[in-house]
Design an enzyme around this catalytic site. Structure first.
Site, short mmCIF file in Angstrom:
data_model
loop_
_atom_site.label_atom_id
_atom_site.label_comp_id
_atom_site.label_asym_id
_atom_site.label_seq_id
_atom_site.Cartn_x
_atom_site.Cartn_y
_atom_site.Cartn_z
N PRO A 97 0.62 5.88 -0.13
CA PRO A 97 -0.31 6.96 0.21
C PRO A 97 -1.40 7.16 -0.85
O PRO A 97 -2.55 7.43 -0.51
CB PRO A 97 0.60 8.19 0.31
CG PRO A 97 1.96 7.63 0.64
CD PRO A 97 2.03 6.29 0.00
N PHE A 141 -14.97 -2.74 -11.21
CA PHE A 141 -13.96 -2.06 -10.38
C PHE A 141 -13.70 -0.64 -10.84
O PHE A 141 -13.27 0.19 -10.07
CB PHE A 141 -12.64 -2.84 -10.41
CG PHE A 141 -12.71 -4.15 -9.70
CD1 PHE A 141 -12.43 -4.22 -8.34
CD2 PHE A 141 -13.09 -5.31 -10.36
CE1 PHE A 141 -12.50 -5.43 -7.66
CE2 PHE A 141 -13.17 -6.52 -9.69
CZ PHE A 141 -12.89 -6.58 -8.34
N GLU A 201 -6.21 -5.91 3.66
CA GLU A 201 -6.27 -7.15 2.86
C GLU A 201 -7.47 -7.13 1.92
O GLU A 201 -8.15 -8.14 1.73
CB GLU A 201 -6.37 -8.38 3.77
CG GLU A 201 -5.39 -8.42 4.90
CD GLU A 201 -4.01 -8.87 4.46
OE1 GLU A 201 -3.86 -9.24 3.28
OE2 GLU A 201 -3.10 -8.80 5.28
N THR A 209 0.83 -1.21 0.00
CA THR A 209 0.00 0.00 0.00
C THR A 209 0.86 1.26 0.00
O THR A 209 1.91 1.31 0.65
CB THR A 209 -0.90 0.00 1.26
OG1 THR A 209 -1.64 -1.21 1.27
CG2 THR A 209 -1.85 1.18 1.27
N CYS A 223 0.07 -13.41 -2.22
CA CYS A 223 0.37 -13.34 -0.77
C CYS A 223 -0.86 -12.86 -0.01
O CYS A 223 -1.20 -13.41 1.05
CB CYS A 223 1.53 -12.39 -0.51
SG CYS A 223 3.01 -12.75 -1.49
C1 LIG Z 1 -3.92 -1.21 10.59
C2 LIG Z 1 -3.61 -1.42 9.16
C3 LIG Z 1 -2.57 -2.27 8.78
C4 LIG Z 1 -2.24 -2.45 7.43
N1 LIG Z 1 -1.17 -3.24 7.09
C5 LIG Z 1 -0.75 -3.27 5.79
C6 LIG Z 1 0.46 -3.98 5.43
O1 LIG Z 1 1.10 -4.64 6.26
N2 LIG Z 1 0.89 -3.91 4.14
C7 LIG Z 1 0.21 -3.21 3.17
O2 LIG Z 1 0.66 -3.17 2.04
N3 LIG Z 1 -0.95 -2.54 3.49
C8 LIG Z 1 -1.43 -2.55 4.77
N4 LIG Z 1 -2.58 -1.86 5.10
C9 LIG Z 1 -3.24 -1.06 4.07
C10 LIG Z 1 -4.56 -1.65 3.59
O3 LIG Z 1 -4.38 -2.82 2.87
C11 LIG Z 1 -5.27 -0.54 2.78
O4 LIG Z 1 -5.68 0.44 3.72
C12 LIG Z 1 -6.46 -1.05 1.98
O5 LIG Z 1 -6.02 -1.80 0.88
C13 LIG Z 1 -7.36 0.09 1.47
O6 LIG Z 1 -6.62 1.08 0.86
P1 LIG Z 1 -6.84 2.62 1.27
O7 LIG Z 1 -6.77 2.73 2.75
O8 LIG Z 1 -5.88 3.41 0.47
O9 LIG Z 1 -8.33 2.94 0.85
P2 LIG Z 1 -8.87 3.36 -0.60
O10 LIG Z 1 -8.38 2.36 -1.60
O11 LIG Z 1 -8.58 4.79 -0.83
O12 LIG Z 1 -10.43 3.15 -0.39
C14 LIG Z 1 -11.23 4.08 0.33
C15 LIG Z 1 -12.69 3.65 0.18
O13 LIG Z 1 -13.06 3.67 -1.21
C16 LIG Z 1 -13.56 2.41 -1.58
N5 LIG Z 1 -13.25 2.13 -2.98
C17 LIG Z 1 -12.05 2.23 -3.61
N6 LIG Z 1 -12.16 1.85 -4.88
C18 LIG Z 1 -13.46 1.51 -5.08
C19 LIG Z 1 -14.22 1.00 -6.18
N7 LIG Z 1 -13.64 0.74 -7.37
N8 LIG Z 1 -15.52 0.75 -6.00
C20 LIG Z 1 -16.12 0.95 -4.79
N9 LIG Z 1 -15.46 1.40 -3.72
C21 LIG Z 1 -14.14 1.67 -3.86
C22 LIG Z 1 -12.88 1.42 -0.65
O14 LIG Z 1 -13.58 0.19 -0.58
C23 LIG Z 1 -12.91 2.20 0.65
O15 LIG Z 1 -14.19 2.09 1.24
C24 LIG Z 1 -2.98 -1.76 6.44
C25 LIG Z 1 -4.05 -0.94 6.81
C26 LIG Z 1 -4.37 -0.78 8.15
C27 LIG Z 1 -5.53 0.10 8.52
#
Ligand SMILES: Cc1cc2nc3c(=O)[nH]c(=O)nc-3n(C[C@H](O)[C@H](O)[C@H](O)COP(=O)(O)OP(=O)(O)OC[C@H]3O[C@@H](n4cnc5c(N)ncnc54)[C@H](O)[C@@H]3O)c2cc1C
Length: 395
Positions: free
Chosen positions: A145, A394, A374, A143, A249
């Site tokens: 920013p 998507f 995940e 992930t 993974c």
């Molecule tokens: C405590 C914690 C630990 C984590 N650990 C890891 C880690 O070890 N390694 C790692 O790589 N990541 C990690 N993550 C990151 C996590 O996988 C991401 O936060 C997650 O994939 C969502 O990405 P985002 O937060 O950028 O949200 P966004 O992708 O910006 O999504 C925001 C909202 O928009 C919605 N959305 C986005 N696209 C669409 C679409 N096409 N249609 C409908 N809705 C949509 C999403 O479902 C969500 O509700 C962690 C997150 C947390 C909170």
């Protein structure tokens, strides 16, 4: 015979799911439950409140001795257990705290799995035995920013420079990041997305801690900053190019969540049951009110259904492997329903439900992260929608 004579009803196992487990599976579960009860449960509310695990390296070594790190991987010092045994362990770990299960999931299913599945013999020999023992901690950087649900849009980049790779990357929300010895970092290259095995003491690597979390507070979450990190040619994972690498993974880790979420739900259900039996209002235990019993019936149903789904997926994974959409079915349902169980349990505890004296609000807050990481619940809904209709929605 219309009624069963085989056993008395057990609120701890209302549908008799234990009968579906082998002796070995029950032994694994018992060992993990005993470990959690002794080593983690007495401290975890304080860790959550303080937002820190005081001796995470010692905890990792203890988890290694317990045999839960890379639990379902074979060789290279890994325990080589079944997917079902791994799932049962995840359930017990998350019944204690989702942060504990996250530590184990990221280590085993993300960082170790990436190296085990896609790494060279040298990478496997260098890292897996140490990671299985908990002496080396791993993290997994996908992930960014500006790239969460859509990892293909990642900006992190690696370029070849002579025999070396030079990696510039920004990763966000990375579990175990600040305490990791090794980071599996995914980046764009001229050949497509590749994974890199990065020792965290490489110059140019830093992992600042993310603070102010209200969820998964008993878990280390970090940024990864890689500025001109120079790596040898053999730091790349040779076995895979493209998003298939990180997605394979994630599928492993999501499988553990299918089970784990039911642990958080079970813990909240049983906390509420104990509480409702003792709390008296209007002259009788609140467990005796029909509205409360209706809540218990619904919570029990969801824990039973979710645990059966996890067990089915575990057996299927052991027999034939799972399709990604099957894992989505489990993750979407079990995390969503576990969160609902925790919220309902919290209402039964009244004002005490918001106190860390009880595990319920901790589980509830933790599951908000589990719902998002995940693959968010929306992403899993879209995967199921695509599989059912044949149409991708998507974008
Ligand atoms: C405590 C914690 C630990 C984590 N650990 C890891 C880690 O070890 N390694 C790692 O790589 N990541 C990690 N993550 C990151 C996590 O996988 C991401 O936060 C997650 O994939 C969502 O990405 P985002 O937060 O950028 O949200 P966004 O992708 O910006 O999504 C925001 C909202 O928009 C919605 N959305 C986005 N696209 C669409 C679409 N096409 N249609 C409908 N809705 C949509 C999403 O479902 C969500 O509700 C962690 C997150 C947390 C909170």
């Amino acid at each position: 015979m219309s009624t069963s004579t085989r056993r008395a009803f057990d609120p701890a196992d209302p549908a008799g799911i234990d009968l579906l487990l082998s002796e070995q599976e029950r032994d694994v579960r018992e060992a993990v439950r005993t470990f959690c009860d002794r080593n983690v449960e007495p401290h975890v509310a304080t860790w959550f409140e303080n937002g820190t695990i005081p001796d995470i390296r010692e905890l990792a070594v203890e988890l290694g001795s317990l045999g839960v790190l890379g639990m379902h991987l074979d060789g290279y010092g890994c325990p080589g257990m079944t997917a079902t045994e791994y799932g049962l362990a995840c359930l017990e770990l998350e019944a204690t705290d989702s942060g504990l299960r996250s530590l184990v999931s990221v280590q085993g299913s993300l960082a170790m799995f990436a190296i085990h599945r896609w790494g060279s013999e040298e990478q496997k020999n260098q890292w897996l035995p140490e990671m299985a023992a908990g002496r080396a901690i791993g993290c997994f950087g996908l992930t960014e920013p500006d790239a969460g649900s859509d990892p293909a849009s990642m900006r992190s980049r690696a370029r070849r420079d002579g025999d070396d790779w030079v990696l510039d990357a920004r990763k966000m929300w990375i579990t175990n990041g600040s305490v990791a010895d090794v980071a599996v970092v995914w980046a764009q290259t001229d050949e497509g997305i590749r994974g890199f095995v990065v020792p965290t003491d490489t110059p140019g690597f830093s992992a600042p801690l993310i603070k102010h979390k209200m969820s998964l507070r008993a878990s280390v979450t970090s940024e990864l900053v890689l500025d001109g990190v120079r790596l040898p040619n053999d730091a790349v994972l040779p076995g895979v190019t493209g998003l298939k690498g990180p997605l394979s993974c994630l599928n492993e880790a999501r499988y553990g969540i299918v089970w784990g979420a039911m642990g958080a739900a079970r813990s909240s259900l049983h906390t509420a049951l104990d509480y409702a039996g003792q709390r008296t209002q209007f002259g009788k235990p609140i467990a005796g009110f029909q509205l409360t019993q209706s809540k218990f019936a619904d919570m029990t149903l969801e824990v039973v259904k979710g645990t059966l789904l996890a067990l089915h997926l575990g057996r299927a994974k052991d027999a034939t492997g799972l399709l990604p959409v099957e894992v989505s079915l489990g993750k979407l349902n079990n995390v969503r329903e576990a969160l609902e169980v925790c919220r309902t349990a919290r209402t039964i505890l009244g004002a005490n439900g918001i106190s860390l004296e009880y595990p319920v609000i901790r589980h509830m807050n933790n599951l908000e992260s589990v719902l998002t990481y995940e693959g968010t619940s929306e992403m899993h809904a879209l995967s199921i929608g695509q599989a059912m209709t044949g149409i991708a929605a998507f974008r």
